[in-house]
Structure formats: C-alpha cells, structure tokens
Write a protein that holds these residues in place. Structure first.
Motif, PDB file in Angstrom:
ATOM      1  N   PRO A  86       0.819  -1.234   0.000  1.00 27.28           N
ATOM      2  CA  PRO A  86       0.000   0.000   0.000  1.00 27.28           C
ATOM      3  C   PRO A  86       0.842   1.267   0.000  1.00 27.28           C
ATOM      4  O   PRO A  86       0.309   2.344  -0.239  1.00 27.28           O
ATOM      5  CB  PRO A  86      -0.814  -0.140   1.294  1.00 27.28           C
ATOM      6  CG  PRO A  86       0.011  -1.025   2.175  1.00 27.28           C
ATOM      7  CD  PRO A  86       0.721  -1.979   1.269  1.00 27.28           C
ATOM      8  N   GLN A  87       2.156   1.168   0.272  1.00 33.95           N
ATOM      9  CA  GLN A  87       2.996   2.356   0.270  1.00 33.95           C
ATOM     10  C   GLN A  87       3.155   2.973  -1.112  1.00 33.95           C
ATOM     11  O   GLN A  87       3.572   4.125  -1.250  1.00 33.95           O
ATOM     12  CB  GLN A  87       4.381   2.033   0.860  1.00 33.95           C
ATOM     13  CG  GLN A  87       5.180   1.036   0.066  1.00 33.95           C
ATOM     14  CD  GLN A  87       4.920  -0.393   0.509  1.00 33.95           C
ATOM     15  OE1 GLN A  87       3.836  -0.653   1.073  1.00 33.95           O
ATOM     16  NE2 GLN A  87       5.869  -1.282   0.298  1.00 33.95           N
ATOM     17  N   ASP A  88       2.817   2.182  -2.199  1.00 37.16           N
ATOM     18  CA  ASP A  88       2.896   2.734  -3.555  1.00 37.16           C
ATOM     19  C   ASP A  88       1.595   3.471  -3.837  1.00 37.16           C
ATOM     20  O   ASP A  88       0.670   2.948  -4.481  1.00 37.16           O
ATOM     21  CB  ASP A  88       3.130   1.598  -4.545  1.00 37.16           C
ATOM     22  CG  ASP A  88       3.404   2.138  -5.950  1.00 37.16           C
ATOM     23  OD1 ASP A  88       3.704   3.347  -6.095  1.00 37.16           O
ATOM     24  OD2 ASP A  88       3.298   1.337  -6.921  1.00 37.16           O
ATOM     25  N   LYS A  89       1.509   4.737  -3.266  1.00 33.03           N
ATOM     26  CA  LYS A  89       0.254   5.463  -3.319  1.00 33.03           C
ATOM     27  C   LYS A  89      -0.211   5.756  -4.746  1.00 33.03           C
ATOM     28  O   LYS A  89      -1.362   5.575  -5.094  1.00 33.03           O
ATOM     29  CB  LYS A  89       0.390   6.778  -2.532  1.00 33.03           C
ATOM     30  CG  LYS A  89       0.696   6.560  -1.047  1.00 33.03           C
ATOM     31  CD  LYS A  89      -0.434   5.850  -0.343  1.00 33.03           C
ATOM     32  CE  LYS A  89      -0.157   5.728   1.161  1.00 33.03           C
ATOM     33  NZ  LYS A  89      -1.228   5.003   1.860  1.00 33.03           N
ATOM     34  N   SER A  91       0.640   4.248  -7.457  1.00 34.01           N
ATOM     35  CA  SER A  91       0.726   3.043  -8.316  1.00 34.01           C
ATOM     36  C   SER A  91       1.725   3.219  -9.444  1.00 34.01           C
ATOM     37  O   SER A  91       1.633   2.577 -10.493  1.00 34.01           O
ATOM     38  CB  SER A  91      -0.657   2.679  -8.894  1.00 34.01           C
ATOM     39  OG  SER A  91      -1.599   2.463  -7.869  1.00 34.01           O
TER      40      SER A  91
END
Length: 456
Positions: A86-89, A91
């Motif tokens: 989820p840290q790859d806001k 994408s």
C-alpha cells in the motif's frame, strides 16, 4: 388377406442403403473425368477438414487457453502487488513493472464501477478461455472486452476502492498466427489439386480420343489414331485397331465374294437374254424376257442389300445439290416432288452414294403410293434430319416396324410393289451405318412421313 404389419412397411437397412446409393448416383456426374476428379478431391477435402478440425480443436484452443492463463496470472500478480504494497500510493511502481516486465498497461480507477456486461461475441473462443481463467485464478468480479479494439484486450477487475484496468495486446492471449497454417494448408492443397487435374486430364484424353475414333469408325469416317496414355489404355487402343482391321478384312472378303457371285450370275442372265433374242419373238418369249428382267432387278437389289456401302469413305457434300438429284431421279420415275426445303447448313459429312441411295429408296417408295411428295432437311444440333412426306394411304402405326424387315410385305403394302421387298431395309441399313436411324410417322400431307436422322 392379412393387413401388412408395420415391420413390413418399413424399409430394411439394405433397401435403404440401395435407395441412398441410387439417389447419390443420380446426383453425381456421369463423365469419367468428373468422377475421377471427385475421387481425388473428396479424400483430399476430407483429409484437410479433419486436419483443420484437429488443429482448431487441439492446437488453437490449447494455445489460446495457455496464453490466456499466462495473461490472467500476470493480472493476478499485479492485484497481489497492489494489495500487498500500500505504500505505492500513486501506483507508479506497479505501472512501471507492468509496462516494462509484463508488457501490460495498468490503470487504477478509484471509485469506479464495472461496466454492464456486453453482448457475447459470436466467435467466443478467446472470450470463453479468458473468462474461465479469470474466474479460476482471480475469483473476483470482472469485465472484459475482446472485440472493441481488434488488436487489444481490455480487462477490468474489481478491487477494494475501485477498479483495476489492464490493457494487453491481443497476441498475448490469443493464437493469432493460426491463419498462416491454414493458408499454407489451403495453398498446398490447391497446388496438389492443380497437379492432379493436369495429370488426370492427360490420362483421360487418350480414352476420349479412343471413343471418338470408335464412334467415327461406326459412322464410316476415318481418323488417324495412335494409342497413347497408360498401359491399359494403350492395350485397349491396340485391341480396337486389331478389331477394326478384322472388320475391314471381313468386309473386303465379303465384297470380293459378292463381286464374284454377281459376275457369275450376271453372266448367266446375259446368256438367257442372248438366247431369248435369237429365238422367234412370241408371247411366251416376251413373258420369259420380262421374267429375266425381273430376275436381274431382284439380283441387283439382293446384292446391294448384302454388300452395303461400307467401303465408301465419308466426305463433305452439298446437301442441297444432293436433294435436287434425288428430286430429279424421283420425277424421272413419274413422281411429283412439290417442294425441297433446306433449313440450316448446306454442308454435311456422309457417304455420298450410300446416303443418296437411302433418300432415293424412301422417296421412290413414297412416289409409288402418293401423288405429291415433299422433302425437308434441317439441322438439329449435331444431327441432320431429312423428312420425306407423301399424300398416300400411309401405314398403320402397329405395322411400321415390320416394313423395315427384309422381304416383308404387308397386305396393303407400300414397300417396293413389284420389287424385291428390300427398299426400306436398305435405307435403314445405310442410316444405321452412318450412326443414325429411320422412323415412320403420320405426314402433314395425309400420308406417311419417313424421317432419316444421321449425325451431322
């Protein structure tokens, strides 16, 4: 009598098979060339159909399913990455990995819903395979479009908070190069079929040539013939040549024998005539003289019938001139020819003397019993028909076949009154020697119509 049972009314398998065979036989072409082509084409088409079906069923579907499974696995991996990191806001990493490593375009549509299902495509191999794999590997609501853009596939899968849209090239999930195999298969089949037709035509041509020569020989025409083709065809050609030589030899021997017999008989008749001339002319001598003349005419008729005109070669003649000669000869006998009509071409290939004798015999027979004679000749496709009409008493239909028999006389005879009874028999023999026939009908003039039909 017992009523027929249901089993008796139903066709047996053998009878049904025979009926089916007759139906198929009536539909098939009758020529050897066409049937031979069917023998070659039918197995080839059947083989190619089996190969094509096997390729479509086994190869095309298998490859398409495996490619679809691979694309679906990539989409499932992208969903796992999206949910696991989820840290790859934005994408961005996910889109980069999809573009560089998987050759896919990925978009995250936040808050979006899946579109309504579209119509199922007619050719649904890819759609079905891809849908099955998504249900099996991802097991989430989805929407796919395999026909909107011909070279692209759009896949939308529902994820928490939105929809993941994946766009892939069609070739990644579909065996798109199958048409190359089909083209090669069809092209090679056409080449093989062309070669087969070429060689088959060369094999059929000697058979057709043999048939033409045999038909021409039956019509009294000579054609140069040299056996060619396969061994069996050459063997049949040599057998025909040998048979032709035997027939010609037999005809020559018969002609020689008849010439000798006619010479001897004419010599005796000539002696009778000389003896009668030297005797005192009395009524009894006159009766003997008429008997000798009648004997001479009968002898000539018998020899003409037995000898025939088979030795005469066929030649192209002017039909109009021939009909005028027949008209002149008939009028010389006292008959009256009202008209001579020719419809169509004026040139025909026949045995001139024999055909003239055939027409003269029929016209002379009409002149004996009719006051008016009409001669009409017309071309009918590949046939020449010459009709001779008179206004005489005619012949009953049930007796018209009898008058063609040698030496047959009817009570109300039209056939060679006072002659030998061979006039119509000779005419029929000459017509059949040309490959034709003679038939009798009712005449528009009220008497009899004799029609001669020979190949033109």
């Amino acid at each position: 009598m017992a009523p027929p049972t249901l089993a008796g009314t139903l066709p047996t398998p053998r009878r049904a098979w025979r009926r089916l065979g007759r139906v198929i036989g009536d539909r098939l072409p009758k020529g050897l060339y066409a049937r031979s082509l069917i023998i070659i084409i039918a197995p080839m088409v059947l083989l190619q159909s089996v190969i094509a079906y096997t390729f479509m069923e086994r190869h095309w579907q298998l490859v398409t399913r495996r490619l679809s499974a691979a694309v679906t696995a990539d989409v499932a991996a992208l969903i796992d990455i999206y949910e696991s990191y989820p840290q790859d806001k934005g994408s961005e990493t996910l889109e980069r990995i999809a573009s560089e490593r998987l050759n896919l375009d990925v978009d995250i549509l936040e808050g979006a819903k899946l579109p309504a299902p579209g119509p199922r495509p007619f050719f649904s191999l890819l759609d079905e395979a891809l849908s099955d794999e998504i249900r099996r590997q991802i097991a989430r609501p989805f929407w796919i479009d395999t026909v909107g853009r011909s070279n692209l596939i759009e896949i939308r899968v529902e994820i928490p908070g939105g929809v993941m849209r994946v766009i892939a090239r069609r070739s990644q999930a579909y065996a798109s190069n199958s048409h190359i195999f089909l083209l090669w298969m069809g092209g090679s089949s056409m080449v093989l079929l062309g070669v087969a037709i070429l060689f088959l035509r060369n094999q059929i041509r000697p058979i057709l040539r043999l048939a033409d020569v045999a038909e021409s020989f039956g019509k009294g025409r000579e054609l140069d013939f040299r056996p060619r083709g396969a061994r069996e065809v050459r063997k049949a050609g040599h057998a025909f040549i040998e048979m032709k030589r035997r027939i010609e030899r037999a005809m020559e021997q018969r002609t020689t024998m008849l010439n000798g017999v006619s010479h001897d008989l004419r010599t005796i008749i000539t002696r009778f005539r000389l003896s009668l001339v030297l005797l005192p002319q009395t009524p009894e001598i006159d009766d003997l003289q008429r008997d000798v003349d009648e004997m001479s005419r009968m002898l000539e008729a018998y020899l003409a019938f037995a000898k025939g005109d088979s030795g005469e070669p066929a030649a192209a003649i002017d039909l109009r001139a021939l009909l005028e000669d027949v008209r002149t000869d008939v009028e010389r006998l006292g008959g009256h020819v009202s008209e001579v009509t020719l419809e169509g071409q004026a040139t025909v290939t026949v045995r001139p003397d024999a055909f003239r004798r055939c027409l003269f015999n029929l016209a002379a027979n009409a002149a004996r019993y009719g006051d008016t004679i009409a001669i009409t000749a017309r071309q009918e496709a590949r046939w020449l028909a010459v009709s001779i009409d008179d206004d005489g008493p005619g012949i009953p239909p049930e007796q018209r076949e009898e008058v063609f028999k040698p030496f047959v006389r009817l009570d109300d005879a039209r056939q060679d009154a006072g002659g030998s009874g061979l006039g119509l028999a000779i005419a029929l023999d000459i017509a059949r020697a040309h490959g034709g026939d003679v038939a009798l009908y009712d005449s528009p003039l009220g008497g009899l119509r004799a029609t001669v039909r020979v190949p033109a």
